[in-house]
Design a protein around this motif. Sequence first.
Motif, PDB file in Angstrom:
ATOM      1  N   GLY A   1      43.045  20.616  48.922  1.00  0.00           N
ATOM      2  CA  GLY A   1      42.805  21.568  49.994  1.00  0.00           C
ATOM      3  C   GLY A   1      41.687  22.519  49.627  1.00  0.00           C
ATOM      4  N   PRO A   2      41.619  23.665  50.292  1.00  0.00           N
ATOM      5  CA  PRO A   2      40.498  24.591  50.085  1.00  0.00           C
ATOM      6  C   PRO A   2      40.394  25.144  48.664  1.00  0.00           C
ATOM      7  CG  PRO A   2      42.193  25.562  51.498  1.00  0.00           C
ATOM      8  CD  PRO A   2      42.515  24.119  51.378  1.00  0.00           C
ATOM      9  N   ALA A   3      41.499  25.179  47.914  1.00  0.00           N
ATOM     10  CA  ALA A   3      41.439  25.654  46.523  1.00  0.00           C
ATOM     11  C   ALA A   3      40.979  24.574  45.552  1.00  0.00           C
ATOM     12  CB  ALA A   3      42.806  26.192  46.097  1.00  0.00           C
ATOM     13  N   SER A   4      40.897  23.327  46.005  1.00  0.00           N
ATOM     14  CA  SER A   4      40.483  22.225  45.142  1.00  0.00           C
ATOM     15  C   SER A   4      38.979  22.311  44.838  1.00  0.00           C
ATOM     16  CB  SER A   4      40.785  20.886  45.815  1.00  0.00           C
ATOM     17  OG  SER A   4      42.153  20.752  46.106  1.00  0.00           O
ATOM     18  N   ILE A   5      38.605  21.683  43.737  1.00  0.00           N
ATOM     19  CA  ILE A   5      37.191  21.669  43.354  1.00  0.00           C
ATOM     20  C   ILE A   5      36.448  20.601  44.164  1.00  0.00           C
ATOM     21  CG2 ILE A   5      35.569  21.210  41.483  1.00  0.00           C
ATOM     22  CD1 ILE A   5      37.024  23.857  41.215  1.00  0.00           C
ATOM     23  N   ASN A   6      35.372  21.024  44.803  1.00  0.00           N
ATOM     24  CA  ASN A   6      34.485  20.098  45.496  1.00  0.00           C
ATOM     25  C   ASN A   6      33.643  19.384  44.440  1.00  0.00           C
ATOM     26  OD1 ASN A   6      32.430  18.821  46.900  1.00  0.00           O
ATOM     27  ND2 ASN A   6      32.072  20.523  48.306  1.00  0.00           N
ATOM     28  N   PRO A   7      33.787  18.067  44.287  1.00  0.00           N
ATOM     29  CA  PRO A   7      33.038  17.372  43.232  1.00  0.00           C
ATOM     30  C   PRO A   7      31.531  17.456  43.407  1.00  0.00           C
ATOM     31  CG  PRO A   7      34.104  15.797  44.712  1.00  0.00           C
ATOM     32  CD  PRO A   7      34.647  17.148  45.057  1.00  0.00           C
ATOM     33  N   ASP A   8      31.057  17.759  44.594  1.00  0.00           N
ATOM     34  CA  ASP A   8      29.615  17.857  44.830  1.00  0.00           C
ATOM     35  C   ASP A   8      29.034  19.185  44.338  1.00  0.00           C
ATOM     36  OD1 ASP A   8      29.596  15.359  46.033  1.00  0.00           O
ATOM     37  OD2 ASP A   8      29.897  16.186  48.045  1.00  0.00           O
ATOM     38  N   THR A   9      29.878  20.218  44.238  1.00  0.00           N
ATOM     39  CA  THR A   9      29.373  21.547  43.866  1.00  0.00           C
ATOM     40  C   THR A   9      29.982  22.074  42.571  1.00  0.00           C
ATOM     41  OG1 THR A   9      31.086  22.739  45.098  1.00  0.00           O
ATOM     42  CG2 THR A   9      29.088  22.099  46.313  1.00  0.00           C
ATOM     43  N   GLY A  10      31.133  21.516  42.177  1.00  0.00           N
ATOM     44  CA  GLY A  10      31.829  22.043  41.009  1.00  0.00           C
ATOM     45  C   GLY A  10      32.542  23.350  41.276  1.00  0.00           C
ATOM     46  N   ARG A  11      32.628  23.757  42.511  1.00  0.00           N
ATOM     47  CA  ARG A  11      33.296  25.009  42.903  1.00  0.00           C
ATOM     48  C   ARG A  11      34.386  24.702  43.926  1.00  0.00           C
ATOM     49  NH1 ARG A  11      29.128  29.037  45.255  1.00  0.00           N
ATOM     50  NH2 ARG A  11      30.977  30.377  45.096  1.00  0.00           N
ATOM     51  N   PRO A  12      35.336  25.617  44.117  1.00  0.00           N
ATOM     52  CA  PRO A  12      36.347  25.396  45.148  1.00  0.00           C
ATOM     53  C   PRO A  12      35.713  25.212  46.526  1.00  0.00           C
ATOM     54  CG  PRO A  12      37.001  27.203  43.714  1.00  0.00           C
ATOM     55  CD  PRO A  12      35.589  26.865  43.355  1.00  0.00           C
ATOM     56  N   TYR A  13      36.305  24.328  47.312  1.00  0.00           N
ATOM     57  CA  TYR A  13      35.811  24.117  48.678  1.00  0.00           C
ATOM     58  C   TYR A  13      35.850  25.408  49.494  1.00  0.00           C
ATOM     59  CZ  TYR A  13      36.213  18.937  48.482  1.00  0.00           C
ATOM     60  OH  TYR A  13      36.075  17.600  48.211  1.00  0.00           O
ATOM     61  N   ALA A  14      36.919  26.193  49.329  1.00  0.00           N
ATOM     62  CA  ALA A  14      37.179  27.343  50.198  1.00  0.00           C
ATOM     63  C   ALA A  14      37.119  26.890  51.664  1.00  0.00           C
ATOM     64  CB  ALA A  14      36.233  28.496  49.888  1.00  0.00           C
ATOM     65  N   MET A  15      36.410  27.630  52.513  1.00  0.00           N
ATOM     66  CA  MET A  15      36.423  27.302  53.939  1.00  0.00           C
ATOM     67  C   MET A  15      35.444  26.184  54.309  1.00  0.00           C
ATOM     68  SD  MET A  15      38.871  29.185  54.800  1.00  0.00           S
ATOM     69  CE  MET A  15      38.949  29.160  56.596  1.00  0.00           C
ATOM     70  N   THR A  16      34.784  25.579  53.317  1.00  0.00           N
ATOM     71  CA  THR A  16      33.992  24.380  53.602  1.00  0.00           C
ATOM     72  C   THR A  16      34.857  23.118  53.568  1.00  0.00           C
ATOM     73  OG1 THR A  16      33.367  23.920  51.290  1.00  0.00           O
ATOM     74  CG2 THR A  16      31.975  25.465  52.541  1.00  0.00           C
ATOM     75  N   PHE A  17      36.117  23.258  53.188  1.00  0.00           N
ATOM     76  CA  PHE A  17      36.997  22.093  53.202  1.00  0.00           C
ATOM     77  C   PHE A  17      37.103  21.580  54.634  1.00  0.00           C
ATOM     78  CE2 PHE A  17      41.113  19.852  52.916  1.00  0.00           C
ATOM     79  CZ  PHE A  17      40.894  19.111  51.754  1.00  0.00           C
ATOM     80  N   PRO A  18      37.107  20.268  54.828  1.00  0.00           N
ATOM     81  CA  PRO A  18      37.174  19.749  56.201  1.00  0.00           C
ATOM     82  C   PRO A  18      38.480  20.137  56.900  1.00  0.00           C
ATOM     83  CG  PRO A  18      36.571  18.018  54.641  1.00  0.00           C
ATOM     84  CD  PRO A  18      37.000  19.192  53.830  1.00  0.00           C
ATOM     85  N   VAL A  19      38.401  20.351  58.182  1.00  0.00           N
ATOM     86  CA  VAL A  19      39.614  20.548  58.976  1.00  0.00           C
ATOM     87  C   VAL A  19      40.458  19.279  58.898  1.00  0.00           C
ATOM     88  CG1 VAL A  19      40.507  20.833  61.323  1.00  0.00           C
ATOM     89  CG2 VAL A  19      38.549  22.202  60.544  1.00  0.00           C
ATOM     90  N   VAL A  20      41.760  19.450  58.686  1.00  0.00           N
ATOM     91  CA  VAL A  20      42.665  18.305  58.693  1.00  0.00           C
ATOM     92  C   VAL A  20      43.723  18.501  59.773  1.00  0.00           C
ATOM     93  CG1 VAL A  20      42.291  17.718  56.275  1.00  0.00           C
ATOM     94  CG2 VAL A  20      44.161  19.247  56.884  1.00  0.00           C
ATOM     95  N   SER A  21      44.177  17.405  60.320  1.00  0.00           N
ATOM     96  CA  SER A  21      45.164  17.415  61.398  1.00  0.00           C
ATOM     97  C   SER A  21      46.479  16.831  60.898  1.00  0.00           C
ATOM     98  CB  SER A  21      44.652  16.589  62.580  1.00  0.00           C
ATOM     99  OG  SER A  21      44.543  15.223  62.195  1.00  0.00           O
ATOM    100  N   MET A  22      47.498  16.916  61.744  1.00  0.00           N
ATOM    101  CA  MET A  22      48.772  16.286  61.421  1.00  0.00           C
ATOM    102  C   MET A  22      48.576  14.783  61.189  1.00  0.00           C
ATOM    103  SD  MET A  22      51.923  17.476  61.114  1.00  0.00           S
ATOM    104  CE  MET A  22      51.783  18.989  62.048  1.00  0.00           C
ATOM    105  N   ARG A  23      47.665  14.179  61.918  1.00  0.00           N
ATOM    106  CA  ARG A  23      47.396  12.752  61.728  1.00  0.00           C
ATOM    107  C   ARG A  23      46.821  12.480  60.334  1.00  0.00           C
ATOM    108  NH1 ARG A  23      46.570   8.265  65.140  1.00  0.00           N
ATOM    109  NH2 ARG A  23      46.182   6.459  63.775  1.00  0.00           N
ATOM    110  N   ASP A  24      46.048  13.422  59.804  1.00  0.00           N
ATOM    111  CA  ASP A  24      45.554  13.245  58.438  1.00  0.00           C
ATOM    112  C   ASP A  24      46.701  13.262  57.427  1.00  0.00           C
ATOM    113  OD1 ASP A  24      42.612  13.016  58.572  1.00  0.00           O
ATOM    114  OD2 ASP A  24      42.722  15.011  59.462  1.00  0.00           O
TER     115      ASP A  24
END
Length: 401
Positions: free
Chosen positions: A139-162
């Motif tokens: 989720g948003p606290a996870s490390i984005n492998p492209d930046t080496g930093r937490p995703y924060a609010m750049t994490f993609p929106v996820v739905s119940m279907r996800d």
Amino acid sequence: MDLIRRGMRRGVRGGVLALALTMGLLAAPGAAPAQEVLEKRVFEGGAYQTRGGGTIGNLRIGYQTMGRLNAEGTNAILICHFFSGNSHAFGRLSATGPAGYWDAIIGPGKPIDTDKYFVVSADTLVNVNVPDANTVTTGPASINPDTGRPYAMTFPVVSMRDFVETQKRLLDSLGVKRLALVAGPSNGGLQSIEWAAAYPGFVERVMPVIAAEIDAWMQGWLDLWESPIRLDPNWRDGDYYAQGRDLPIRGLAEAWKIVTLQARDRLWAKQYDRRPADGQDPARRIGDRFAIESWLDAAALARARTSDANAFLYMVRANQLFLNEYPSLAAALAGAPARWLVVSTASDRVFLAEGVAEFTAALRTAGKQVATAALDGPLGHLNGVVGMAPVGETIRAFLAR
């Protein structure tokens, strides 16, 4: 992720036990002791493209199982968790730890009998319990492998279907070919309904508990749940993970306060009897508190220290996006499995009785075989989390049909 957890763990003690104590989600009184200590495992799902077109570089979710999958892969049951929960629905994760929230009905010889069924429960994406070592989520606290930093609010929106799609990946990896049942309370019930719409040929039976349709009214309530977080200056538009920054604990605590009270009932609140908090006099001093306010303050603050504010926002959005890929509830249910057991409680202040009745009517209009069961108790919505034992034999009979 471990670095983030260490930074967020200030004031956090007890992990899952703290969750259970602050939110009242211990196993139901009188429940039989869990039969064994279970292993919490991690599913590594690789890259995942969300239903909205975003990309998650490294999908990881935790899960636990009990029982044995048959050779055909057809005796599996999936238990989906509630908004503030995780995969710990049954068994114990340590010899002295608490039992899972549905342990009264899941286990050897219990209504969901693990001598017959292979039962799986998984942490969702964007699970709120990020600081808890017994929760594994992306989720948003996870490390984005492209930046080496937490995703924060750049994490993609996820739905119940996800949530459903990531669970499907997990089940495929375990060799599951068919679900005898998908079930869960509240947010878990919504996931069960989403499963039924998405994979009707994969699911035999569906048991949503204390859940119904997310309509516009409920979307509005969910917005109220999250609003205090956005008003906390420490939230910083979600950019609070850097070392030395204060967490938005105050806003998150206020959010949990709304959820906590709505998830309970007036009968539960009678114990506070409108009395002042100890040593305080609200009739004379505007800053003094009533007993119910003092309890809510303490419980919500403790809960805020075991969760992540950004994940709360993403979990709210996933709920608001319930069945969002269908033009209507009727369209979603049209091809769904035939056999349903809808479990509700009349004192539910989250999914109101009239909403449950409308959902049940929609199932019957769609030609489904619908059984119902009612829960009693003073805890309102939470009756469906901690009070399932009285409907155990109804569940056993439902599985036998």
